[in-house]
Enzyme design. Sequence first.
Site, PDB file in Angstrom:
ATOM      1  N   ASP A  49      -0.394  -5.268  -2.634  1.00 11.47           N
ATOM      2  CA  ASP A  49      -0.599  -6.348  -1.675  1.00 11.47           C
ATOM      3  C   ASP A  49       0.748  -7.086  -1.528  1.00 11.47           C
ATOM      4  OD1 ASP A  49      -1.856  -8.527  -0.231  1.00 11.47           O
ATOM      5  OD2 ASP A  49      -1.701  -9.634  -2.132  1.00 11.47           O
ATOM      6  N   ASP A  93       1.392 -10.872   0.044  1.00  8.22           N
ATOM      7  CA  ASP A  93       1.389 -12.318  -0.242  1.00  8.22           C
ATOM      8  C   ASP A  93       0.649 -12.631  -1.542  1.00  8.22           C
ATOM      9  OD1 ASP A  93       2.736 -12.712   2.199  1.00  8.22           O
ATOM     10  OD2 ASP A  93       0.828 -12.751   3.288  1.00  8.22           O
ATOM     11  N   THR A 149      -0.715  -4.768   3.643  1.00  6.64           N
ATOM     12  CA  THR A 149      -0.908  -6.206   3.788  1.00  6.64           C
ATOM     13  C   THR A 149      -1.648  -6.562   5.079  1.00  6.64           C
ATOM     14  OG1 THR A 149       0.277  -8.333   3.962  1.00  6.64           O
ATOM     15  CG2 THR A 149       1.465  -6.399   4.717  1.00  6.64           C
ATOM     16  N   CYS A 166     -11.182  -3.974  13.276  1.00  7.53           N
ATOM     17  CA  CYS A 166     -10.410  -2.735  13.094  1.00  7.53           C
ATOM     18  C   CYS A 166     -10.836  -1.999  11.824  1.00  7.53           C
ATOM     19  CB  CYS A 166      -8.932  -3.081  13.010  1.00  7.53           C
ATOM     20  SG  CYS A 166      -8.557  -4.030  11.520  1.00  7.53           S
TER      21      CYS A 166
END
Length: 469
Positions: free
Chosen positions: A279, A281, A321, A379
């Site tokens: 990941d 952040d 991310t 999505c």
Amino acid sequence: MLTVIMAGGRGTRIAGIAGDIPKPLIPVCGKPVLEREIECLRAQGFRDIIITVSHMGGKIMDYFGDGSRFGAHISYYFEKEPLGNAGALFRLRGEMARSVDDSFLLLNADSVFDIDFKRLVNAHETKNADVTLFTHPNSHPYDSGLVITSEDGAVTQWLSKEDSRPKWYKNRVNAGIHVIRQSVLDEYMEALADSRKISVDNAGTNGNESTIVPDGKTDLDRDILKPLAGSGRMYAYDSPEYVKDMGTPERFYAVCRDYEAGIAVSKNLSRRQKAVFLDRDGTINVYKGFLRDIDGFELLPDAAEAVRRINESGFLAIVVTNQPVVARGEVTFGELAEIHNKMETLLGEKGAYLDGIYFCPHHPDSGYEGEVAGLKFDCRCRKPKPGMLLKAAKDFNIDLSESWMVGDSETDVMAGKNAGCHTGLISTDNSCSEKPQDRPGADLTGASLCELVDRILNGKDNCGQYENA
Ligand SMILES: [Mg+2]
Ligand SMILES: [Zn+2]
């Protein structure tokens, strides 16, 4: 496809290892480096090989002979006077023309590699490129030349290490492996003929044919390839496969260790890969809510060290991310690319690199001011959905069941599980003492990325305290 291997380098910086043998014959794990490369080529059907030699070239010719001992057909071009690393190509032009392919593979024997050549040639043919450069991220981009491309991979700029460079840049370095259309050489000659910097070489490859050649030395990168940047005819082929320079004793010993550990061979993309998905952040950079401003991007203290350990392990390091800020209209694709350039530059300064960056720019909830309507939908890539991991698995031939997803939120853990990966959760409270029912179900929990990466690479798939709980 015909392969030309440039093996004329003097290798002076590595002379301390074995001063009396040419660099291509220096053994790596008991076998000359050039022999490993020829075996790698031959196993993939590249049997027709020309080696250009000069310094101690006789020893190379004696060792490989006509190639039959290695299942290949090998011929040589012996440079009597230094022609620059591309000079020999013009003397070989007549011989190349007999190849059925209009492009040839050009390799620099200064580096050690184990790559899927068919995949590279496919990329060259798919793009209908005149030149395809094998490019990769490396552990020292700050003192390497950089290749900059447009979104479709066409090379727009090729910066030498001496050239000024953007403050933030993608870690993409030319590895000295190329596929080149033969007509590129002819065009160069025609341009030279116009400026009359050519002569007739009566000592052409066959002795009796005269060949038109450039006067003086010709440098492949400077004279032939770099001028094609921005033409739309030269493409970069990004790959995480093993290509390393062994120009110094230190680098040579590192290469030996990698062969010993099986890392070089295992990174060939024809083999199944394993990855640590990361990941962004809160895992690589300090979490500051939605990151909109590049100045707010700051690496976590242990991120580079953790990524560097992944790089050295044989696992791929791939960022996945969610960036709904793009759908929200708060960050453009260009601004996001620049933030990622900053991430790559900062990691590169500390010897770490990413093999891939995947992002989801979407967001499911529409109806907000300033949003990008086309990106507002449900999505398949937004974590906890596994879309980005599945895409990376396809791109890099990754075995997801041998891979890990590591992040700082339950969303990351769920994405990893949905993709069929092992999962690691960064949790700043002392998670190992938590009751199992309080945990979000990660296979591993740790206080930092570094701690998790260490445990992943050391093969422990459980937190000791958790097992005892
Ligand atoms: Mg996060
Ligand atoms: Zn998405």
